[in-house]
Design a protein around this motif. Structure first.
Motif, PDB file in Angstrom:
ATOM      1  N   THR A 116     -20.324 -39.067 -13.661  1.00  0.00           N
ATOM      2  CA  THR A 116     -18.991 -39.446 -14.405  1.00  0.00           C
ATOM      3  C   THR A 116     -18.458 -38.326 -15.271  1.00  0.00           C
ATOM      4  O   THR A 116     -17.141 -37.963 -15.282  1.00  0.00           O
ATOM      5  CB  THR A 116     -19.210 -40.934 -15.165  1.00  0.00           C
ATOM      6  OG1 THR A 116     -19.564 -41.734 -14.594  1.00  0.00           O
ATOM      7  CG2 THR A 116     -18.065 -41.133 -16.111  1.00  0.00           C
ATOM      8  N   LEU A 117     -19.213 -37.654 -16.046  1.00  0.00           N
ATOM      9  CA  LEU A 117     -18.884 -36.422 -16.905  1.00  0.00           C
ATOM     10  C   LEU A 117     -18.300 -35.276 -16.124  1.00  0.00           C
ATOM     11  O   LEU A 117     -17.281 -34.855 -16.364  1.00  0.00           O
ATOM     12  CB  LEU A 117     -20.126 -36.083 -17.748  1.00  0.00           C
ATOM     13  CG  LEU A 117     -19.802 -34.990 -18.531  1.00  0.00           C
ATOM     14  CD1 LEU A 117     -18.685 -34.903 -19.556  1.00  0.00           C
ATOM     15  CD2 LEU A 117     -21.155 -34.357 -19.112  1.00  0.00           C
ATOM     16  N   LEU A 118     -19.062 -35.118 -14.825  1.00  0.00           N
ATOM     17  CA  LEU A 118     -18.513 -34.042 -14.110  1.00  0.00           C
ATOM     18  C   LEU A 118     -16.986 -34.541 -13.448  1.00  0.00           C
ATOM     19  O   LEU A 118     -16.300 -33.531 -13.236  1.00  0.00           O
ATOM     20  CB  LEU A 118     -19.377 -33.780 -12.883  1.00  0.00           C
ATOM     21  CG  LEU A 118     -20.780 -33.102 -13.242  1.00  0.00           C
ATOM     22  CD1 LEU A 118     -21.711 -33.048 -12.056  1.00  0.00           C
ATOM     23  CD2 LEU A 118     -20.467 -31.690 -13.790  1.00  0.00           C
ATOM     24  N   ILE A 121     -14.545 -34.043 -16.118  1.00  0.00           N
ATOM     25  CA  ILE A 121     -14.022 -32.301 -16.358  1.00  0.00           C
ATOM     26  C   ILE A 121     -13.309 -31.946 -15.174  1.00  0.00           C
ATOM     27  O   ILE A 121     -12.534 -31.149 -15.459  1.00  0.00           O
ATOM     28  CB  ILE A 121     -15.449 -31.734 -16.444  1.00  0.00           C
ATOM     29  CG1 ILE A 121     -16.176 -32.111 -17.692  1.00  0.00           C
ATOM     30  CG2 ILE A 121     -15.436 -30.174 -16.344  1.00  0.00           C
ATOM     31  CD1 ILE A 121     -17.597 -31.561 -17.829  1.00  0.00           C
ATOM     32  N   SER A 122     -13.788 -32.368 -13.757  1.00  0.00           N
ATOM     33  CA  SER A 122     -13.008 -32.029 -12.738  1.00  0.00           C
ATOM     34  C   SER A 122     -11.629 -32.543 -12.764  1.00  0.00           C
ATOM     35  O   SER A 122     -10.483 -31.558 -12.437  1.00  0.00           O
ATOM     36  CB  SER A 122     -13.564 -32.434 -11.624  1.00  0.00           C
ATOM     37  OG  SER A 122     -14.927 -31.917 -11.397  1.00  0.00           O
ATOM     38  N   ILE A 123     -11.154 -33.536 -13.162  1.00  0.00           N
ATOM     39  CA  ILE A 123      -9.773 -34.256 -13.195  1.00  0.00           C
ATOM     40  C   ILE A 123      -9.292 -33.466 -14.438  1.00  0.00           C
ATOM     41  O   ILE A 123      -8.112 -33.052 -14.197  1.00  0.00           O
ATOM     42  CB  ILE A 123      -9.927 -35.719 -13.595  1.00  0.00           C
ATOM     43  CG1 ILE A 123     -10.516 -36.418 -12.310  1.00  0.00           C
ATOM     44  CG2 ILE A 123      -8.686 -36.275 -14.007  1.00  0.00           C
ATOM     45  CD1 ILE A 123     -10.863 -37.826 -12.422  1.00  0.00           C
ATOM     46  N   GLY A 125      -9.670 -30.256 -15.365  1.00  0.00           N
ATOM     47  CA  GLY A 125      -9.377 -29.060 -14.935  1.00  0.00           C
ATOM     48  C   GLY A 125      -8.375 -29.025 -13.768  1.00  0.00           C
ATOM     49  O   GLY A 125      -7.503 -28.295 -13.965  1.00  0.00           O
ATOM     50  N   LEU A 126      -8.251 -30.319 -12.891  1.00  0.00           N
ATOM     51  CA  LEU A 126      -7.006 -30.109 -12.062  1.00  0.00           C
ATOM     52  C   LEU A 126      -5.868 -30.389 -12.635  1.00  0.00           C
ATOM     53  O   LEU A 126      -4.821 -29.966 -12.020  1.00  0.00           O
ATOM     54  CB  LEU A 126      -7.575 -31.279 -10.793  1.00  0.00           C
ATOM     55  CG  LEU A 126      -8.639 -30.969  -9.933  1.00  0.00           C
ATOM     56  CD1 LEU A 126      -8.860 -31.929  -9.058  1.00  0.00           C
ATOM     57  CD2 LEU A 126      -8.196 -29.605  -9.019  1.00  0.00           C
ATOM     58  N   SER A 127      -5.851 -31.189 -13.770  1.00  0.00           N
ATOM     59  CA  SER A 127      -4.595 -31.610 -14.444  1.00  0.00           C
ATOM     60  C   SER A 127      -4.175 -30.424 -15.284  1.00  0.00           C
ATOM     61  O   SER A 127      -2.971 -30.124 -15.073  1.00  0.00           O
ATOM     62  CB  SER A 127      -4.866 -32.689 -15.330  1.00  0.00           C
ATOM     63  OG  SER A 127      -5.224 -33.830 -14.849  1.00  0.00           O
ATOM     64  N   ILE A 128      -5.001 -29.695 -15.789  1.00  0.00           N
ATOM     65  CA  ILE A 128      -4.526 -28.542 -16.312  1.00  0.00           C
ATOM     66  C   ILE A 128      -3.937 -27.585 -15.267  1.00  0.00           C
ATOM     67  O   ILE A 128      -2.940 -26.705 -15.645  1.00  0.00           O
ATOM     68  CB  ILE A 128      -5.768 -27.729 -17.438  1.00  0.00           C
ATOM     69  CG1 ILE A 128      -5.941 -28.916 -18.204  1.00  0.00           C
ATOM     70  CG2 ILE A 128      -5.529 -26.286 -17.762  1.00  0.00           C
ATOM     71  CD1 ILE A 128      -7.420 -28.218 -18.979  1.00  0.00           C
ATOM     72  N   ALA A 129      -4.847 -27.407 -14.301  1.00  0.00           N
ATOM     73  CA  ALA A 129      -4.131 -26.444 -13.273  1.00  0.00           C
ATOM     74  C   ALA A 129      -2.955 -26.722 -12.548  1.00  0.00           C
ATOM     75  O   ALA A 129      -1.982 -25.921 -12.365  1.00  0.00           O
ATOM     76  CB  ALA A 129      -5.247 -26.194 -12.164  1.00  0.00           C
ATOM     77  N   THR A 130      -2.871 -27.969 -12.254  1.00  0.00           N
ATOM     78  CA  THR A 130      -1.434 -28.175 -11.611  1.00  0.00           C
ATOM     79  C   THR A 130      -0.384 -28.217 -12.681  1.00  0.00           C
ATOM     80  O   THR A 130       0.809 -27.978 -12.376  1.00  0.00           O
ATOM     81  CB  THR A 130      -1.420 -29.842 -11.345  1.00  0.00           C
ATOM     82  OG1 THR A 130      -1.864 -30.724 -12.148  1.00  0.00           O
ATOM     83  CG2 THR A 130      -2.304 -30.060  -9.930  1.00  0.00           C
ATOM     84  N   GLY A 131      -0.629 -28.285 -13.909  1.00  0.00           N
ATOM     85  CA  GLY A 131       0.445 -28.200 -15.085  1.00  0.00           C
ATOM     86  C   GLY A 131       0.744 -26.657 -15.078  1.00  0.00           C
ATOM     87  O   GLY A 131       1.941 -26.422 -15.285  1.00  0.00           O
TER      88      GLY A 131
END
Length: 137
Positions: A116-118, A121-123, A125-131
């Motif tokens: 769950t923690l990973l 973190i992945s979600i 990271g993906l949200s920041i990257a797509t932003g």
């Protein structure tokens, strides 16, 4: 009508709850002797703790399912848990006064927490990257 049971709560309710009068605690010494004593210290979902006293020592039983994840200690030192009467647990306790602890730690729960923690973190990271990708486009 059985004298071993008594009604608990309101009898006016549709559902009725009965208490068994001869119930015994779900822990104790395998053999009942006057020189063996047990005092419950803690009872929580993941921990059972007792002060025990015996002049001869013996098998201390816990009427809790014998499942992987249970650990037992006597005075802080790990001891082996063995099956008792099928689904329950028992440990050998030496003579004297001791602090007995049973603790449950599920391996699956820890693995699930890490997954769950990973995932979080992945979600993130993906949200920041797509932003960032949307801003630069």
């Amino acid at each position: 009508s059985d004298p071993n049971y008594r009604a608990a709560g309101s009898l006016a309710s549709y559902f009725r709850v009965f208490e068994y009068r001869g119930a015994q605690p779900p822990f104790g010494w395998e053999t009942e002797s006057t020189d063996e004593q047990t005092a419950k210290r803690e009872w929580s979902p993941e921990r059972r703790e007792f002060f025990v006293r015996s002049t001869c020592g013996g098998r201390f039983t816990l009427h809790e399912q014998y499942l992987p994840g249970w650990r037992a200690t006597v005075d802080g030192k790990a001891v082996a848990i063995e099956p008792w009467k099928g689904p329950f647990q028992a440990i050998l306790v030496p003579p004297g006064d001791h602090l007995v602890r049973f603790e449950f730690r599920s391996r699956g729960l820890r693995i699930g927490a890490w997954i769950t923690l990973l995932s979080v973190i992945s979600i993130a990271g993906l949200s920041i990257a797509t932003g960032f990708a949307r801003r630069s486009a």
